[in-house]
Design a protein around this motif. Structure first.
Motif, PDB file in Angstrom:
ATOM      1  N   LEU A 189       0.844  -1.196   0.000  1.00 48.57           N
ATOM      2  CA  LEU A 189       0.000   0.000   0.000  1.00 48.57           C
ATOM      3  C   LEU A 189       0.877   1.243   0.000  1.00 48.57           C
ATOM      4  CD1 LEU A 189      -2.807   1.290   0.165  1.00 48.57           C
ATOM      5  CD2 LEU A 189      -2.669   1.059   2.645  1.00 48.57           C
ATOM      6  N   GLN A 190       0.737   2.025  -1.052  1.00 43.98           N
ATOM      7  CA  GLN A 190       1.503   3.256  -1.190  1.00 43.98           C
ATOM      8  C   GLN A 190       0.566   4.390  -1.570  1.00 43.98           C
ATOM      9  OE1 GLN A 190       4.202   2.172  -4.313  1.00 43.98           O
ATOM     10  NE2 GLN A 190       5.788   1.561  -2.869  1.00 43.98           N
ATOM     11  N   PHE A 191       0.931   5.591  -1.141  1.00 49.54           N
ATOM     12  CA  PHE A 191       0.203   6.796  -1.506  1.00 49.54           C
ATOM     13  C   PHE A 191       1.188   7.791  -2.102  1.00 49.54           C
ATOM     14  CE2 PHE A 191      -2.684   5.081   1.647  1.00 49.54           C
ATOM     15  CZ  PHE A 191      -3.920   5.327   1.071  1.00 49.54           C
ATOM     16  N   ALA A 192       0.760   8.460  -3.160  1.00 48.45           N
ATOM     17  CA  ALA A 192       1.558   9.521  -3.764  1.00 48.45           C
ATOM     18  C   ALA A 192       0.892  10.850  -3.451  1.00 48.45           C
ATOM     19  CB  ALA A 192       1.658   9.326  -5.270  1.00 48.45           C
ATOM     20  N   VAL A 193       1.691  11.803  -3.017  1.00 45.38           N
ATOM     21  CA  VAL A 193       1.218  13.169  -2.760  1.00 45.38           C
ATOM     22  C   VAL A 193       1.926  14.053  -3.775  1.00 45.38           C
ATOM     23  CG1 VAL A 193       1.093  15.043  -1.094  1.00 45.38           C
ATOM     24  CG2 VAL A 193       0.912  12.682  -0.313  1.00 45.38           C
ATOM     25  N   ARG A 194       1.133  14.747  -4.593  1.00 47.22           N
ATOM     26  CA  ARG A 194       1.708  15.566  -5.660  1.00 47.22           C
ATOM     27  C   ARG A 194       1.123  16.966  -5.611  1.00 47.22           C
ATOM     28  NH1 ARG A 194       0.809  15.565 -11.903  1.00 47.22           N
ATOM     29  NH2 ARG A 194      -1.139  14.564 -11.345  1.00 47.22           N
ATOM     30  N   ASP A 219      -1.344  -2.101  -7.073  1.00 48.43           N
ATOM     31  CA  ASP A 219      -1.605  -2.813  -8.326  1.00 48.43           C
ATOM     32  C   ASP A 219      -2.628  -3.934  -8.176  1.00 48.43           C
ATOM     33  OD1 ASP A 219       0.184  -1.185  -9.646  1.00 48.43           O
ATOM     34  OD2 ASP A 219       1.884  -2.533  -9.265  1.00 48.43           O
ATOM     35  N   GLU A 220      -2.869  -4.385  -6.952  1.00 49.28           N
ATOM     36  CA  GLU A 220      -3.808  -5.482  -6.732  1.00 49.28           C
ATOM     37  C   GLU A 220      -5.262  -5.027  -6.750  1.00 49.28           C
ATOM     38  OE1 GLU A 220      -2.540  -7.143  -3.051  1.00 49.28           O
ATOM     39  OE2 GLU A 220      -0.563  -7.668  -3.818  1.00 49.28           O
ATOM     40  N   LEU A 221      -5.507  -3.716  -6.632  1.00 48.51           N
ATOM     41  CA  LEU A 221      -6.867  -3.188  -6.614  1.00 48.51           C
ATOM     42  C   LEU A 221      -7.242  -2.590  -7.961  1.00 48.51           C
ATOM     43  CD1 LEU A 221      -7.034  -1.278  -3.209  1.00 48.51           C
ATOM     44  CD2 LEU A 221      -8.119  -3.442  -3.776  1.00 48.51           C
ATOM     45  N   PRO A 222      -8.495  -2.728  -8.369  1.00 49.23           N
ATOM     46  CA  PRO A 222      -8.927  -2.027  -9.586  1.00 49.23           C
ATOM     47  C   PRO A 222      -8.968  -0.521  -9.328  1.00 49.23           C
ATOM     48  CG  PRO A 222     -10.761  -3.205  -8.585  1.00 49.23           C
ATOM     49  CD  PRO A 222      -9.539  -3.567  -7.803  1.00 49.23           C
ATOM     50  N   ASP A 223      -8.924   0.263 -10.394  1.00 50.11           N
ATOM     51  CA  ASP A 223      -8.854   1.724 -10.275  1.00 50.11           C
ATOM     52  C   ASP A 223      -9.976   2.322  -9.444  1.00 50.11           C
ATOM     53  OD1 ASP A 223      -6.529   1.973 -11.681  1.00 50.11           O
ATOM     54  OD2 ASP A 223      -7.501   2.406 -13.595  1.00 50.11           O
ATOM     55  N   PHE A 224     -11.199   1.812  -9.595  1.00 51.71           N
ATOM     56  CA  PHE A 224     -12.327   2.423  -8.891  1.00 51.71           C
ATOM     57  C   PHE A 224     -12.287   2.200  -7.382  1.00 51.71           C
ATOM     58  CE2 PHE A 224     -13.867  -1.804  -9.886  1.00 51.71           C
ATOM     59  CZ  PHE A 224     -14.599  -2.167  -8.767  1.00 51.71           C
ATOM     60  N   LEU A 225     -11.452   1.294  -6.893  1.00 57.83           N
ATOM     61  CA  LEU A 225     -11.321   1.078  -5.451  1.00 57.83           C
ATOM     62  C   LEU A 225     -10.132   1.825  -4.840  1.00 57.83           C
ATOM     63  CD1 LEU A 225     -12.126  -2.712  -5.015  1.00 57.83           C
ATOM     64  CD2 LEU A 225     -13.543  -0.755  -4.421  1.00 57.83           C
ATOM     65  N   ARG A 226      -9.291   2.406  -5.665  1.00 54.18           N
ATOM     66  CA  ARG A 226      -8.134   3.138  -5.158  1.00 54.18           C
ATOM     67  C   ARG A 226      -8.549   4.548  -4.753  1.00 54.18           C
ATOM     68  NH1 ARG A 226      -3.769   1.673  -9.864  1.00 54.18           N
ATOM     69  NH2 ARG A 226      -4.200  -0.552  -9.843  1.00 54.18           N
ATOM     70  N   SER A 227      -8.057   4.977  -3.622  1.00 51.28           N
ATOM     71  CA  SER A 227      -8.368   6.333  -3.141  1.00 51.28           C
ATOM     72  C   SER A 227      -7.724   7.366  -4.051  1.00 51.28           C
ATOM     73  CB  SER A 227      -7.837   6.541  -1.726  1.00 51.28           C
ATOM     74  OG  SER A 227      -8.468   5.675  -0.845  1.00 51.28           O
ATOM     75  N   HIS A 228      -8.488   8.386  -4.346  1.00 50.16           N
ATOM     76  CA  HIS A 228      -7.988   9.514  -5.136  1.00 50.16           C
ATOM     77  C   HIS A 228      -8.720  10.759  -4.675  1.00 50.16           C
ATOM     78  CE1 HIS A 228      -8.213  12.365  -8.510  1.00 50.16           C
ATOM     79  NE2 HIS A 228      -6.942  12.068  -8.613  1.00 50.16           N
ATOM     80  N   MET A 229      -7.966  11.796  -4.315  1.00 48.53           N
ATOM     81  CA  MET A 229      -8.610  13.049  -3.927  1.00 48.53           C
ATOM     82  C   MET A 229      -7.696  14.223  -4.232  1.00 48.53           C
ATOM     83  SD  MET A 229      -8.571  12.799   0.201  1.00 48.53           S
ATOM     84  CE  MET A 229      -7.637  11.419   0.804  1.00 48.53           C
ATOM     85  N   GLN A 230      -8.325  15.362  -4.411  1.00 45.83           N
ATOM     86  CA  GLN A 230      -7.601  16.618  -4.534  1.00 45.83           C
ATOM     87  C   GLN A 230      -7.955  17.456  -3.320  1.00 45.83           C
ATOM     88  OE1 GLN A 230      -8.289  18.579  -8.249  1.00 45.83           O
ATOM     89  NE2 GLN A 230      -7.363  16.927  -9.438  1.00 45.83           N
ATOM     90  N   VAL A 231      -6.942  18.034  -2.725  1.00 52.52           N
ATOM     91  CA  VAL A 231      -7.102  18.785  -1.486  1.00 52.52           C
ATOM     92  C   VAL A 231      -6.521  20.182  -1.683  1.00 52.52           C
ATOM     93  CG1 VAL A 231      -6.495  18.861   0.962  1.00 52.52           C
ATOM     94  CG2 VAL A 231      -6.878  16.651  -0.155  1.00 52.52           C
ATOM     95  N   ARG A 232      -7.289  21.186  -1.306  1.00 49.32           N
ATOM     96  CA  ARG A 232      -6.799  22.559  -1.357  1.00 49.32           C
ATOM     97  C   ARG A 232      -6.409  22.973   0.049  1.00 49.32           C
ATOM     98  NH1 ARG A 232      -6.302  26.023  -5.104  1.00 49.32           N
ATOM     99  NH2 ARG A 232      -7.815  25.026  -6.467  1.00 49.32           N
ATOM    100  N   LEU A 233      -5.161  23.444   0.196  1.00 50.32           N
ATOM    101  CA  LEU A 233      -4.661  23.959   1.464  1.00 50.32           C
ATOM    102  C   LEU A 233      -4.768  25.473   1.440  1.00 50.32           C
ATOM    103  CD1 LEU A 233      -1.365  21.910   1.787  1.00 50.32           C
ATOM    104  CD2 LEU A 233      -3.579  21.385   2.769  1.00 50.32           C
TER     105      LEU A 233
END
Length: 122
Positions: free
Chosen positions: A24-29, A47-61
């Motif tokens: 389990l890895q997360f990328a912060v960009r 890689d073991e999870l399909p795309d729709f199950l992977r967390s994805h969000m955009q955050v405004r600071l």
């Protein structure tokens, strides 16, 4: 303030990869950096999870208010403050609040269990 500890520096290419479990890895960009705000993208890499199950969000600071807000989450391209219920997309009344709580839980988890694997170049 917790999110600031995980931010990559712009000298590193604006992205960083964090390992929080064996697969389990997360990328912060950093997508956008202005004087008063920063827009981040946080994506789960597994890689073991399909795309729709992977967390994805955009955050405004918001630097002056020291606040973070989830703007985009999963397939919701623009979160509204609240929704009437029922609605055509079947969002919960407090969908945005739930996404912000998820971000807070994710931050606590990453700060407690994660370590930086490497800087990423985009």
């Amino acid at each position: 303030m917790a999110l600031m500890k995980l931010l990559p520096s712009t000298a590193e290419g604006g992205a960083r990869l964090y390992n929080v479990a064996q697969s389990l890895q997360f990328a912060v960009r950093i997508l956008e950096n202005t004087r008063y705000t920063t827009l981040l993208e946080i994506c789960q890499h597994n890689d073991e999870l399909p795309d729709f199950l992977r967390s994805h969000m955009q955050v405004r600071l918001y630097h002056d208010a020291r606040m973070a807000e989830v703007c985009v989450s999963q397939q919701i391209s623009r979160l509204l403050p609240s929704y009437d219920y029922p609605n055509p997309a079947m969002h919960q009344r407090d969908e945005k609040e739930q996404c912000n709580h998820f971000l807070a839980e994710w931050l606590r988890f990453c700060l407690a269990h994660g370590y930086s694997a490497q800087a990423l170049a985009y």
